[in-house]
Design an enzyme around this catalytic site. Structure first.
Site, PDB file in Angstrom:
ATOM      1  N   TYR A 112      -0.727 -21.107 -14.555  1.00 55.67           N
ATOM      2  CA  TYR A 112       0.469 -21.685 -15.187  1.00 55.67           C
ATOM      3  C   TYR A 112       1.757 -21.037 -14.673  1.00 55.67           C
ATOM      4  CZ  TYR A 112       3.609 -22.923 -19.122  1.00 55.67           C
ATOM      5  OH  TYR A 112       4.651 -23.394 -19.905  1.00 55.67           O
ATOM      6  N   SER A 170       9.704 -22.226 -17.861  1.00 52.72           N
ATOM      7  CA  SER A 170       9.243 -21.298 -18.902  1.00 52.72           C
ATOM      8  C   SER A 170       9.646 -19.882 -18.503  1.00 52.72           C
ATOM      9  CB  SER A 170       7.714 -21.357 -19.027  1.00 52.72           C
ATOM     10  OG  SER A 170       7.232 -20.286 -19.806  1.00 52.72           O
TER      11      SER A 170
HETATM   12  N1  LIG Z   1       4.992 -24.473 -26.132  1.00 50.15           N
HETATM   13  C1  LIG Z   1       5.478 -23.383 -25.503  1.00 50.15           C
HETATM   14  O1  LIG Z   1       5.360 -22.228 -25.987  1.00 50.15           O
HETATM   15  C2  LIG Z   1       6.185 -23.530 -24.190  1.00 50.15           C
HETATM   16  C3  LIG Z   1       6.830 -22.401 -23.659  1.00 50.15           C
HETATM   17  C4  LIG Z   1       7.484 -22.511 -22.445  1.00 50.15           C
HETATM   18  C5  LIG Z   1       7.518 -23.720 -21.783  1.00 50.15           C
HETATM   19  N2  LIG Z   1       6.882 -24.796 -22.322  1.00 50.15           N
HETATM   20  C6  LIG Z   1       6.930 -26.045 -21.553  1.00 50.15           C
HETATM   21  O2  LIG Z   1       7.481 -27.065 -22.357  1.00 50.15           O
HETATM   22  C7  LIG Z   1       6.987 -28.335 -21.924  1.00 50.15           C
HETATM   23  C8  LIG Z   1       6.491 -29.107 -23.139  1.00 50.15           C
HETATM   24  O3  LIG Z   1       5.370 -28.426 -23.666  1.00 50.15           O
HETATM   25  P1  LIG Z   1       4.957 -28.485 -25.187  1.00 50.15           P
HETATM   26  O4  LIG Z   1       4.856 -27.108 -25.683  1.00 50.15           O
HETATM   27  O5  LIG Z   1       5.774 -29.456 -25.919  1.00 50.15           O
HETATM   28  O6  LIG Z   1       3.432 -28.967 -25.034  1.00 50.15           O
HETATM   29  P2  LIG Z   1       2.659 -30.271 -25.502  1.00 50.15           P
HETATM   30  O7  LIG Z   1       2.932 -30.580 -26.909  1.00 50.15           O
HETATM   31  O8  LIG Z   1       1.259 -30.063 -25.053  1.00 50.15           O
HETATM   32  O9  LIG Z   1       3.336 -31.417 -24.618  1.00 50.15           O
HETATM   33  C9  LIG Z   1       3.054 -31.602 -23.270  1.00 50.15           C
HETATM   34  C10 LIG Z   1       3.480 -32.996 -22.899  1.00 50.15           C
HETATM   35  O10 LIG Z   1       3.221 -33.206 -21.508  1.00 50.15           O
HETATM   36  C11 LIG Z   1       2.524 -34.450 -21.380  1.00 50.15           C
HETATM   37  N3  LIG Z   1       1.704 -34.444 -20.185  1.00 50.15           N
HETATM   38  C12 LIG Z   1       0.700 -33.591 -19.859  1.00 50.15           C
HETATM   39  N4  LIG Z   1       0.149 -33.939 -18.696  1.00 50.15           N
HETATM   40  C13 LIG Z   1       0.818 -35.050 -18.275  1.00 50.15           C
HETATM   41  C14 LIG Z   1       0.704 -35.901 -17.148  1.00 50.15           C
HETATM   42  N5  LIG Z   1      -0.213 -35.693 -16.195  1.00 50.15           N
HETATM   43  N6  LIG Z   1       1.564 -36.951 -17.025  1.00 50.15           N
HETATM   44  C15 LIG Z   1       2.477 -37.181 -17.990  1.00 50.15           C
HETATM   45  N7  LIG Z   1       2.632 -36.414 -19.082  1.00 50.15           N
HETATM   46  C16 LIG Z   1       1.804 -35.368 -19.213  1.00 50.15           C
HETATM   47  C17 LIG Z   1       1.690 -34.551 -22.656  1.00 50.15           C
HETATM   48  O11 LIG Z   1       1.365 -35.880 -22.952  1.00 50.15           O
HETATM   49  P3  LIG Z   1       0.003 -36.633 -22.601  1.00 50.15           P
HETATM   50  O12 LIG Z   1      -1.130 -35.675 -22.823  1.00 50.15           O
HETATM   51  O13 LIG Z   1       0.029 -37.795 -23.525  1.00 50.15           O
HETATM   52  O14 LIG Z   1       0.131 -37.041 -21.181  1.00 50.15           O
HETATM   53  C18 LIG Z   1       2.703 -34.054 -23.677  1.00 50.15           C
HETATM   54  O15 LIG Z   1       3.569 -35.097 -24.031  1.00 50.15           O
HETATM   55  C19 LIG Z   1       5.888 -28.031 -20.896  1.00 50.15           C
HETATM   56  O16 LIG Z   1       6.407 -28.178 -19.593  1.00 50.15           O
HETATM   57  C20 LIG Z   1       5.558 -26.575 -21.177  1.00 50.15           C
HETATM   58  O17 LIG Z   1       5.039 -25.930 -20.031  1.00 50.15           O
HETATM   59  C21 LIG Z   1       6.221 -24.740 -23.508  1.00 50.15           C
END
Ligand SMILES: NC(=O)c1ccc[n+]([C@@H]2O[C@H](COP(=O)([O-])OP(=O)(O)OC[C@H]3O[C@@H](n4cnc5c(N)ncnc54)[C@H](OP(=O)(O)O)[C@@H]3O)[C@@H](O)[C@H]2O)c1
Length: 258
Positions: free
Chosen positions: A155, A142
């Protein structure tokens, strides 16, 4: 934001964090051209509903924080669908947190999932890819990992660790034929950000994020960072001297009275 066409993807792709948000949209797009997409997260029901959409997606639930479980699921994936050509390590958790309210349990959980979850996968993937002399590792960090940001105490450090890790991997693995890509998204509209109580400049949809990531992978960039103007601002913040950085944060992001 202009959404580019999905990049052609071949072979067997494993995506973690694919039950929602960016990972789910990536899986949908990758499945259009990849031979097979194995998807992981903890929520079996959501993975199954994704697998039901495409005949070349299979669900492999796992908690990435559990090293033994990761080893087991990767063995299951390999025996069912063959060697993994590309691993997109995307699972992550986030919580808004002030330093004065530091919750060590959540900070530990975030490090376990966001950072060590990637390390758990790498400890299996690297030897396998090395033996084949090829493979592609994609790490989703990120822009929050560029510098210490207010309210990101549990985070930001996990993402800073991933940015550092990706550089080490790139230095060591590229000569072995293993590609390494770092993805640094800005704000993306996913379940992760839906309860954020602050403005999220430049926020993009999860589908647009997935399209941009695939476009960056097709262009063989080392770092994929978006959206462009927000990424540029964050990159400038990354290189300004400490004094200027703290002044900018104090002035525009975090007033002492807050
Ligand atoms: N959204 C943003 O603005 C943003 C910005 C920068 C970076 N990111 C990064 O992008 C990535 C995806 O995030 P997102 O925004 O798509 O969020 P999200 O919709 O909350 O997705 C997070 C995913 O991680 C899985 N997860 C969480 N804990 C886990 C565990 N212990 N084992 C296996 N899977 C796990 C969740 O599934 P389950 O709960 O089913 O396990 C879900 O599929 C993350 O690494 C996040 O930090 C997001």
């Amino acid at each position: 934001m202009i959404v580019p066409e999905a990049a052609p993807f071949e072979g067997h792709v494993w995506i973690t964090g694919a039950s929602s948000g960016i990972g789910r949209e990536l899986a949908r797009r990758v499945a259009r051209t990849a031979a097979h997409v194995s998807v992981s997260a903890r929520s079996l029901d959501k993975l199954r509903s994704l697998a039901d959409e495409c005949r070349n997606i299979s669900a492999h639930p796992v908690d990435v924080a559990d090293a033994d479980a990761v080893r087991g699921v990767l063995e299951q994936i390999r025996s069912g669908h063959g060697d993994i050509d590309t691993a997109i390590l995307n699972a992550g958790i986030w919580r808004l947190m002030d330093a004065v309210d530091l919750d060590a349990d959540f900070a530990r959980a975030a490090m376990l999932v966001n950072y060590l979850g990637v390390v758990n996968a790498l400890s299996v993937l690297i030897p396998a890819m090395r033996a084949r002399g090829r493979g592609h590792i994609v790490i989703v960090a990120s822009v929050a990992g560029y510098r210490g940001l207010p309210k990101s105490i549990s985070y930001g450090p996990t993402k800073a660790a991933l940015i550092n890790l990706a550089e080490t991997l790139r230095c060591e693995l590229e000569p072995l034929g293993i590609r390494v890509t770092l993805v640094n998204p800005g704000f993306v509209d996913t379940p992760m950000t839906q309860s954020n109580p602050f403005p999220m400049p430049g926020i993009v949809s999860a589908d647009a994020a997935a399209a941009t990531i695939l476009e960056g992978l097709r262009a063989r960039r080392y770092e994929i960072v978006f959206p462009t103007w927000f990424a540029a601002a964050m990159k400038i913040l990354r290189i300004v001297p400490n004094g200027a950085y703290f002044w900018l944060v104090r002035t525009f992001l975090h007033k002492p009275s807050q």
